[in-house]
Design a protein around this motif. Structure first.
Motif, PDB file in Angstrom:
ATOM      1  N   UNK A 203      37.092  34.266  28.356  1.00 41.75           N
ATOM      2  CA  UNK A 203      37.612  34.652  29.662  1.00 41.75           C
ATOM      3  C   UNK A 203      36.650  35.645  30.237  1.00 41.75           C
ATOM      4  N   UNK A 204      36.582  35.354  31.399  1.00 42.56           N
ATOM      5  CA  UNK A 204      35.568  36.295  32.189  1.00 42.56           C
ATOM      6  C   UNK A 204      36.292  37.646  32.893  1.00 42.56           C
ATOM      7  N   UNK A 205      37.812  37.625  32.643  1.00 43.91           N
ATOM      8  CA  UNK A 205      38.880  38.486  33.359  1.00 43.91           C
ATOM      9  C   UNK A 205      38.252  39.885  32.671  1.00 43.91           C
ATOM     10  N   UNK A 206      37.890  40.823  33.720  1.00 48.73           N
ATOM     11  CA  UNK A 206      37.867  42.037  33.125  1.00 48.73           C
ATOM     12  C   UNK A 206      36.571  42.434  32.719  1.00 48.73           C
TER      13      UNK A 206
ATOM     14  N   UNK B  44      51.943  46.878  47.829  1.00 48.42           N
ATOM     15  CA  UNK B  44      51.928  45.327  47.395  1.00 48.42           C
ATOM     16  C   UNK B  44      50.369  45.072  47.030  1.00 48.42           C
ATOM     17  N   UNK B  45      49.674  45.794  46.367  1.00 51.85           N
ATOM     18  CA  UNK B  45      48.217  45.489  46.011  1.00 51.85           C
ATOM     19  C   UNK B  45      48.128  45.515  44.559  1.00 51.85           C
ATOM     20  N   UNK B  46      47.484  44.136  44.188  1.00 51.89           N
ATOM     21  CA  UNK B  46      47.136  44.237  42.649  1.00 51.89           C
ATOM     22  C   UNK B  46      45.849  44.548  42.623  1.00 51.89           C
ATOM     23  N   UNK B  47      45.369  44.305  41.422  1.00 55.29           N
ATOM     24  CA  UNK B  47      43.776  44.897  41.338  1.00 55.29           C
ATOM     25  C   UNK B  47      42.971  43.634  41.535  1.00 55.29           C
ATOM     26  N   UNK B  48      43.491  42.290  41.818  1.00 57.17           N
ATOM     27  CA  UNK B  48      42.532  41.266  42.434  1.00 57.17           C
ATOM     28  C   UNK B  48      42.673  41.631  43.727  1.00 57.17           C
ATOM     29  N   UNK B  52      39.118  45.199  42.273  1.00 57.32           N
ATOM     30  CA  UNK B  52      38.554  46.025  41.171  1.00 57.32           C
ATOM     31  C   UNK B  52      37.477  44.984  40.303  1.00 57.32           C
ATOM     32  N   UNK B  53      36.498  45.849  39.754  1.00 56.77           N
ATOM     33  CA  UNK B  53      35.488  45.215  39.068  1.00 56.77           C
ATOM     34  C   UNK B  53      36.135  44.291  37.820  1.00 56.77           C
ATOM     35  N   UNK B  54      35.532  43.115  38.125  1.00 54.90           N
ATOM     36  CA  UNK B  54      36.038  42.101  37.001  1.00 54.90           C
ATOM     37  C   UNK B  54      37.415  41.395  37.256  1.00 54.90           C
ATOM     38  N   UNK B  55      37.742  41.285  38.579  1.00 53.74           N
ATOM     39  CA  UNK B  55      38.971  40.864  38.726  1.00 53.74           C
ATOM     40  C   UNK B  55      38.951  39.435  39.292  1.00 53.74           C
TER      41      UNK B  55
END
Lengths: 490, 483
Positions: A203-206, B44-48, B52-55
């Motif tokens: 996975x590339x997630x994170x 109503x805000x997710x990391x995506x 955010x980095x890597x999301x």
């Protein structure tokens, strides 16, 4: 205690299970080694407290007979993986002070299996580089030196900190990421094993994104078995990454020693590039002989579009990077340099936050995607990429794995090639094609250069056939019997 | 076709609309964050969504289903393979620095929207495409004299961008297009069509030309958020363009903003300053591949849509095109009407629903769903008229009482004693009294002044409190005065 840092991961795992030593003892030995090797600058962040806390949990599980596959194994994590509550920098000034509130899937998998984090390793800024010279946190020194020459050498890049840490016995295994060779080239330079799995295997997630269609996480270790063990733990389907593949992850360790008898190994004629050093060519031929001697059938194959791979890569990867790095804008996290307007703030923040190589690639990427140039560059590169992938598909109709050198040279001195980006990019000439095709590929140490530096051989496999790659690597490993170790770790 | 008269003759206005319709979905297009309107900023805000980095984005299958459903509702081509692209630009409320959209390969291709013209005729407007994309956040410039605040609640919410062909020629047609589109997505449940909350917004493309001439240069008016404003913007913009051209100038292709206070448009950025969005396929998302059987299942589950329902109402209930159009505009209106009309005089039912009921609801600012008068209650009232229990005139009073009190029609008639008097004796008594009191006028009628007959009818009705059956009154009066 020094002996504990010299164990293989497999030996440490077995010793822990037998309670020959504790996770705490292994953790302490590695924490001490990390502290002692600060001159290498392999780590951006050391996490000794976390390591001890995780080791204590491992010891508790081992005591209860509930040991997990990697319990007590100290690992170094490339600082491109987001780690919850632990500074994550991508070796860039622009991520100053960034502590994610989430843990990458790959590191989560490792902690789920009981592994212990000793720290976050240095890298080229945003994984852009082949020398670890572009890090905001300064270059990493390879633990190796040329015979009779004390000039510090590069560990390769971009995962230079992870590779140096493994070679210098600062952890039993490490994570890296590979976009065009960022695991395999430093593995080759540092005399260790590095595996880039099939695109979609991890996975590339994170993981801080560089070039999304190419980035893959993979393991570093000092031998093929340890690499196989880590690979299994890191891999697996993740619904949070749409490009991760829902396929069973085999027990790579179980099939390691099946040998290569009957396997067909391809030797691509296009990889015999002009000006390849004689000792690289010699090592390659030696690798061919080792495999043949163990019963593999050697076949010359053709990968006709290889010569376009580097040019293609240096369009596709910067294009994706230019877009992926747009989020570092000073608005929500990391560095902000205030300005007179929003645009002014963007310009000041990004000028201060990104180093020269990152800026270069962002500009190249924006250029190749821009109106009027898209078709000539990006679209054409995508077409060539498809042809490169087709070359491999056709080759894998005839062979089971492909053997090439990993890099066109041994490690070079810190500061070399810095004024010539093209010479630097040529480091990736053998590793980039497999990246463009999304195929699994591994580098393992197979010999030394004339001046005593490790040289790697490179095996490329079919998509999702890491098992065969690891088997062939294990065969070469036994034949090569590579026992040299860097001065800094002897 | 209606043309605008300028100094050099008549001009034709050419209009195309790009409507952004928010997909009705509890979760965002690429994250699990909620989409409810009116939440606290950044709740109503997710990391995506915050990039955010890597999301990484993961497509919300339900939003895809909603887009396909909408495409089917527009009789449009469903593309079994579509691609998500990145549209790159920097703005503080666009966290990733790119919007995920669909560029060259949208999920829905060409379709049609039928406009119901006020004269009962219809007119077709082509739909070029429908694609899925994520919304940006909201920049708040009025919270601080120096700083801009950003609310990312909207960031990542799924939008359908529905692009029309430049097939409209008047602001009225543009209004009808929006109305019909809104009606269709509300029927489908794919967008609530709430323009006040920004669930539907339109970018309006306007150009002018001499009738039958080459297409003129167009201007795009961004983000107009009500039907009235869309019409105002078109009217202003068309006149502005005509004035520029007739004044010897040329139209610059540009993006303009609508000022709702002034009712005008003003330049936002010219073509030369247009963004280069550097579109390219999003490598984080695989191409969207749809299973034809899955699409067929959605097709099979579509509700009856406004156009077929209108046709059925005209055929089944004998309604005019106009009345049928009014009744089917909203799904619940059609259902309400059918509940009233079932087994009754359909035309009478239509008059009561579209006339009295809608009139009262409008005046009270009440939605049909909150109507104090149920369909069954209106049906009861219609029954009382049909069986001559009350007259149409009394019925209006009864309806008013029903609307005020929520009581049933029969109960009100009983309670107020409004039952129509059909008893000949009672009516005759009233007639005799009126004649006796107006003997002079009665003589005039007898002498042939028929015009006064109507006056007598009125007096008798008045004397009976309106309850007398008017037909009977007429009949008896004639017999007494003319017989």
């Amino acid at each position: 205690m020094a002996a504990l840092t010299d164990l293989t991961l497999a030996a440490a795992r077995d010793g822990l299970k037998k309670k020959s030593f504790s996770a705490k003892e292994i953790a302490e030995a590695h924490i001490k080694a990390v502290e002692g090797a600060r001159a290498l600058n392999a780590f951006i962040t050391e996490t000794p407290d976390k390591a001890l806390a995780m080791a204590a949990q491992s010891d508790a599980r081992i005591a209860k007979g509930e040991a997990r596959p990697l319990d007590g194994i100290p690992l170094a994590i490339k600082d491109l993986f987001c780690t919850e509550g632990v500074l994550t920098t991508a070796a860039s000034h622009i991520l100053d002070g960034y502590k994610p509130q989430y843990e990458s899937t790959v590191t989560s998998n490792l902690w789920r299996d009981g592994a212990v984090m000793v720290g976050k390793t240095n890298l080229d800024e945003f994984a852009m580089g082949s020398s670890n010279m572009t890090s905001y946190y300064g270059p990493v020194e390879s633990p190796w030196r040329r015979q009779g020459d004390n000039r510090p050498l590069v560990p390769g890049g971009s995962s230079g900190g992870s590779a140096a840490a493994i070679a210098a016995r600062l952890a039993l295994g490490a994570t890296g990421t590979d976009t065009g060779g960022s695991i395999r080239q430093p593995a080759s330079f540092c005399g260790i094993v590095g595996l880039k799995p099939t695109y979609g295997r991890c996975s590339r997630w994170g993981i801080v994104a560089f070039a999304s269609s190419l980035d893959q996480a993979g393991p570093f270790a000092r031998d093929v078995r340890d690499t196989a063990i880590l690979m299994r733990a890191m891999a697996g389907h993740d619904p949070k990454d749409s490009t991760s593949v829902d396929m069973e992850v085999p027990d790579f360790e179980a099939t390691l020693d099946k040998g290569v008898k009957g396997l067909k190994i391809g030797i691509p004629k296009e990889y015999r590039v002009d000006g390849m050093p004689a000792e690289i060519e010699k090592l390659w031929n030696q690798g061919i002989e080792w495999l043949r001697a163990e019963g593999a059938e050697i076949r010359e194959i053709s990968l006709p579009h290889t010569k376009y791979a580097l040019a293609t890569y240096y369009i596709v990867a910067p294009a994706e990077a230019s877009s992926n790095l747009a989020r570092y804008d000073g608005v929500r996290f990391g560095l902000r340099v205030n300005g007179d307007s929003l645009d002014d703030m963007y310009e000041r923040t990004r000028a201060a936050g990104f180093g020269a190589e990152v800026r270069r690639r962002v500009m190249i990427g924006a250029y190749v995607l821009s109106a009027g140039y898209y078709d000539a560059y990006y679209l054409k590169a995508q077409k060539v990429r498809a042809l490169i992938a087709r070359d491999f598909e056709q080759a894998f109709g005839q062979v089971d794995a492909i053997l090439t050198p990993t890099a066109p040279s041994a490690a070079f001195a810190i500061g070399d090639k810095m004024d010539d980006p093209i010479a630097m990019y040529l480091n990736d000439v053998f590793t980039v094609p497999a990246s463009l095709a999304g195929l699994p590929a591994l580098s393992l140490p197979a010999g030394l250069s004339g001046d005593g530096l490790p040289l790697g051989l490179h095996l490329i496999g079919r998509a999702f056939d890491e098992a065969t790659v690891l088997r062939a690597a294990r065969t070469i490993e036994k034949a090569a019997n590579f026992t040299a170790r860097p001065g800094a770790a002897s | 076709m209606s043309l605008i008269k300028g100094e050099t003759g008549e001009w034709e206005v050419v209009i195309g609309l790009e409507v952004h319709a928010q997909v009705s979905s509890n979760a965002k297009l690429f994250s699990g964050a909620a989409t409810a309107f009116g939440a606290e900023p950044n709740a109503q805000v997710s990391f995506v969504d915050a990039a955010m980095p890597g999301m990484l984005p993961v497509i919300n299958d339900y939003c895809v289903e909603q887009a396909v459903r909408t495409g089917l509702g527009l009789n449009a081509q469903i593309n079994l393979r579509s691609v998500f692209d990145r549209k790159n630009y920097f703005y503080a409320d666009l966290p990733a620095g790119y919007q995920i959209s669909q560029y060259q390969q949208p999920i829905v291709g060409t379709g049609t929207i039928v406009l119901d013209m006020p004269d009962g005729s219809t007119r077709e407007v082509g739909v070029t495409r429908l694609h899925l994309e994520m919304d940006a956040g909201k920049s708040l410039h009025d919270q601080d004299p120096r700083l801009t605040y950003v609310d990312l609640n909207r960031a990542g919410v799924a939008l359908m961008e529905i692009v029309s062909e430049p097939d409209m020629r008047t602001s009225e047609e543009a209004g009808l297009y929006l109305k019909k589109l809104r009606s269709i997505v509300r029927y489908l449940g794919t967008c609530d069509g709430n323009m006040d909350e920004g669930s539907m917004r339109a970018d309006v493309n306007v150009s002018v030309r001499k009738p039958g001439g080459e297409l003129g240069t167009r201007c795009e008016i961004k983000n107009v958020n009500s039907m009235r404003f869309v019409q105002q913007a078109i009217e202003y913009e068309a006149r502005r363009q005509i004035e520029v051209i007739e004044g010897g100038g040329a139209i610059n292709q540009e993006t303009r903003l609508f000022d709702s206070k002034q009712g005008t448009t003003r330049s936002m950025r010219s073509k030369e300053h247009a963004h280069d969005y550097r579109y390219f396929p999003d490598p984080d998302l695989l191409p969207l591949e749809l299973d034809p059987a899955w699409v067929d299942n959605i097709r099979a589950s579509l509700p009856e849509l406004p156009d077929p329902k209108k046709a059925r109402f005209m055929k089944e209930y004998g309604l005019s095109s106009y009345d049928a159009g009014v009744l089917v505009a909203e799904k619940d209106t059609g259902a309400y009407y059918e509940a009233v009309a079932k087994g009754r005089d359909a035309k009478l039912a239509s008059n009561w629903v579209t006339g009295e009921l809608f009139g009262r609801l409008n005046k009270a600012g009440t939605a049909l769903a909150d109507s104090p008068v149920s369909a069954a209650a209106v049906g009861e009232l219609v029954d009382l008229i049909a069986d001559n229990t009350i007259s149409g005139r009394i019925a209006k009073d009864v309806f008013d009482a029903m609307f005020e009190t929520g009581k049933g029609a029969r109960a009100i008639v009983e309670e107020k004693g409004l039952k129509q008097i059909t008893d000949t004796g009672a009516i005759e008594t009233a007639i005799d009294q009126v004649i006796a009191a107006n003997a002079d006028k009665a003589e005039q009628v007898k002498a042939g002044k028929d015009a006064l007959l109507g006056w007598f009818v009125g007096q008798v009705m008045k004397a009976t409190g309106g309850k007398a059956n008017p037909a009977k009154v007429n009949e008896l009066l004639r017999a007494k005065l003319k017989g």
